[in-house]
Design a protein around this motif. Structure first.
Motif, PDB file in Angstrom:
ATOM      1  N   SER A  68      -5.841   0.331   6.979  1.00  0.00           N
ATOM      2  CA  SER A  68      -5.205  -0.675   6.120  1.00  0.00           C
ATOM      3  C   SER A  68      -5.778  -0.658   4.713  1.00  0.00           C
ATOM      4  O   SER A  68      -5.110  -1.065   3.756  1.00  0.00           O
ATOM      5  N   TYR A  69      -7.014  -0.191   4.547  1.00  0.00           N
ATOM      6  CA  TYR A  69      -7.630  -0.117   3.213  1.00  0.00           C
ATOM      7  C   TYR A  69      -7.227   1.152   2.462  1.00  0.00           C
ATOM      8  O   TYR A  69      -7.565   1.308   1.291  1.00  0.00           O
ATOM      9  N   LEU A  70      -6.504   2.045   3.121  1.00  0.00           N
ATOM     10  CA  LEU A  70      -6.142   3.326   2.510  1.00  0.00           C
ATOM     11  C   LEU A  70      -4.673   3.410   2.121  1.00  0.00           C
ATOM     12  O   LEU A  70      -4.234   4.429   1.585  1.00  0.00           O
ATOM     13  N   VAL A  71      -3.909   2.356   2.392  1.00  0.00           N
ATOM     14  CA  VAL A  71      -2.488   2.353   2.021  1.00  0.00           C
ATOM     15  C   VAL A  71      -2.376   2.362   0.494  1.00  0.00           C
ATOM     16  O   VAL A  71      -2.962   1.518  -0.186  1.00  0.00           O
ATOM     17  N   ASN A  72      -1.657   3.345  -0.030  1.00  0.00           N
ATOM     18  CA  ASN A  72      -1.481   3.485  -1.485  1.00  0.00           C
ATOM     19  C   ASN A  72      -2.812   3.532  -2.224  1.00  0.00           C
ATOM     20  O   ASN A  72      -2.972   2.992  -3.324  1.00  0.00           O
ATOM     21  N   ASN A  73      -3.801   4.168  -1.612  1.00  0.00           N
ATOM     22  CA  ASN A  73      -5.137   4.231  -2.201  1.00  0.00           C
ATOM     23  C   ASN A  73      -5.676   5.644  -2.070  1.00  0.00           C
ATOM     24  O   ASN A  73      -5.991   6.100  -0.976  1.00  0.00           O
TER      25      ASN A  73
END
Length: 602
Positions: free
Chosen positions: A520-525
């Protein structure tokens, strides 16, 4: 059907039936013995497993007794999926109770639930939990008797030649974006959708488990009132597709059942957890119900009648594997019900940093439709969240792990678990490092401190900087179990961060850094690089198919049943209105886990 109308049973009979009544709001309570003479009964174990479900309506305490000498009448209505079994049970029950009339009609689960709530019938038959069709206050007055399980199958005209569809193809067909069979490998023939009305429990169950919650294109469909009519319509139209319970397909080859993702709709596949389109069959009474209704339900759940259940295409709850139950743990009862009335008051939650983004997004959305309720969600790690909810310092404790892994067993037993979704964890490195894949042995070596330079695993000559989470962290516990095979991190060699956001920033700012965060911390990141493990990338699809193992369930725990406002918030997060956010934000839908994936985590 035989109908013998006689005088209603006496008040003495109503209070003296052994094992049929005195249900309280505490599920699992037993009825008091009576000194008053009762009708003849023989006790048999009930197939009434409620494993994997948590209901706000009261659960039945029926024990599967066969009671004779019953007089009076029983009326039941609702689920067309349960209709054949209930009618067969009625015939058999009346043969041993000739002075009792039992009349069973269809009409759909929603109508049956409304009729029993209005006291228009004695029993409301349903394919779904009452809280999914009725207001919570109304559903709370009903008592749930789970009599068996039921599987639903997509069916097509037998001449069509279609035997298997993927979930995406089914969703496309039933939402109207796929309109010709040639688009899914069939003939050049227009698709005719044959569906059920919105009040149908069959439709609700098929929507949840076959269509991933997608709404049917009702304006493009031919809607039928019952499953028998639907079956006949599919049989009569070459391009037709619909859905019915397996009970309608026993000794019936007039239509063709369709596999989903290569898995055939069979009872064995339901039991082993590979076929997901099933649910519990419920018989609801208004309060404890009449003595006659209780006697009929007990007969239907008895050993004497049990041989009919599988023979007629229904499932025995007792045969469900742990894998099968796990697939349905997050979709039972009012845990998936939408918020129907404005909520006031406040909700406080703390714990898992992995669940934090989703919980905060749900809080914002929930407060927008409940402006008189404040929801405050903080992090702090799973262990801290669980301790706080156990101490009644917050209403909800968010956790990446089961409470028993962080708390004493006696304390954990006081908490109620709401599994809201799944979460996968990924090892992450600085984006400039150039390391994209590590073996399990290499990961273990890095995090235990035996590998200290990236050149040892094919990277640049650069010291490794471990960036980890504290021992109270559920993210750390999950990563330890599934990525490090239980190995302990070299905490004395690591930079420990309080939350996942800080960890991510630290990895981004240090060339040789490695850590771990939820997807969830890597979405669009793209500020850091996610690392594949043993050649398998950390994606939701790989989690669903069972090839990526570093995942777990996300839990929201309440202390006991929790406050009304806390339950309303949890219900909202798990409801259809918010469902689209779960995968969009990098979390996983439990319903999409394959049997292979579930088996790895049993």
């Amino acid at each position: 059907m035989k109908k013998i109308i006689v005088l209603l049973v006496s008040a003495m009979l109503c209070v003296s039936l052994v094992g049929c009544g005195n249900t309280s709001n505490n599920a699992g309570s037993t009825s008091s013995d009576s000194a008053t003479k009762s009708p003849t009964s023989t006790s048999a174990p009930a197939d009434n497993s409620s494993t994997g479900s948590s209901t706000s309506d009261t659960d039945s305490t029926a024990t599967g007794e066969v009671i004779t000498g019953i007089s009076g009448s029983v009326t039941a209505a609702g689920s067309s999926a349960l209709l054949p079994l209930a009618q067969a049970a009625a015939e058999s029950f009346m043969s041993i109770n000739p002075d009792c009339s039992v009349i069973v009609n269809g009409g759909g689960s929603g109508n049956g639930l409304k009729q029993v709530a209005d006291a228009a019938v004695d029993i409301g038959n349903s394919d779904v939990f009452a809280a999914e069709k009725l207001d919570a206050a109304v559903a709370a007055n009903l008592v749930d008797h789970k009599v068996c399980t039921i599987a639903m199958s997509a069916v097509v005209n037998s001449s069509l030649g279609i035997t298997d569809l993927t979930t995406d193809q089914l969703v496309g067909i039933f939402t109207g974006t796929i309109t010709n069979w040639s688009e899914v490998g069939g003939p050049d023939l227009d698709i005719l959708l044959v569906t059920r009305p919105s009040s149908s429990g069959t439709r609700a169950l098929f929507k949840t488990w076959a269509l991933n919650g997608a709404e049917e294109a009702s304006n493009q469909a031919l809607e039928t009132d019952d499953s028998g009519t639907l079956l006949q319509t599919v049989q009569d139209n070459d391009g037709a597709i619909g859905y019915v319970a397996l009970s309608y397909l026993v000794n019936n080859d007039s239509v063709a059942a369709v596999s989903i993702n290569g898995v055939a709709p069979t009872l064995d596949n339901v039991y082993n957890g590979s076929y997901l389109v099933w649910g519990y069959e419920h018989m609801y009474t208004n309060g404890e119900g009449t003595a006659e209704a209780q006697a009929f339900i007990s007969f239907m759940m008895s050993d004497e009648f049990s041989s009919n259940i599988e023979a007629m295409g229904y499932g025995a709850s007792s045969k469900l594997s742990d894998a099968a139950i796990a697939t349905h743990e997050t979709s039972s009862s009012n845990d998936t019900a939408a918020v129907t009335t404005p909520v006031t008051g406040s909700v406080t939650a703390a714990g898992s940093s992995a669940l934090l983004p989703l919980a905060q997004a749900a809080a914002e959305s929930f407060m927008s439709i409940n402006p008189d309720c404040s929801v405050i969600v903080n992090g702090g790690g799973s262990g801290n969240g669980l301790k706080q909810v156990a101490d009644a310092a917050v209403d909800i404790g968010n956790s990446d792990v089961f409470a028993a892994e962080k708390l004493d067993a006696a304390v954990a037993d006081t908490l109620v678990d709401h599994k809201v979704c799944t979460i996968a964890m990924a090892a992450v490195v600085n984006a400039s490092l150039g390391v994209t894949d590590l073996t399990t042995d290499q990961l273990v070596g890095i995090f235990t401190g035996t590998i200290t330079n990236w050149s040892e695993v094919g990277g640049p000559d650069l010291d490794i900087l471990l960036v980890t989470r504290p021992s109270s962290s559920g993210t750390r516990a999950l990563f330890k179990t599934w990525a490090l095979n239980g190995a302990e991190e070299a905490s004395n060699q690591a930079l420990e961060t309080d939350d996942s956001g800080t960890l991510l920033q630290t990895v981004q700012d240090n060339d040789g850094a490695i850590g771990y965060v939820a997807l969830s911390y890597l979405v669009n990141n793209d500020s850091v690089a996610a690392v594949a493990i043993n050649g398998v990338a950390p994606t939701l699809d790989n989690m669903y198919n069972g090839s990526y193992l570093v995942w777990g369930y996300e839990h929201m725990y309440t202390n006991g049943e929790g406050t009304e406002a806390a339950n309303a918030f949890i219900n909202y997060l798990m409801g259809d209105a918010f469902a689209s956010n779960i995968e969009a934000m990098g979390y996983g839908a439990s319903s999409k886990l394959s049997a292979a994936a579930i088996a790895t985590h049993e």
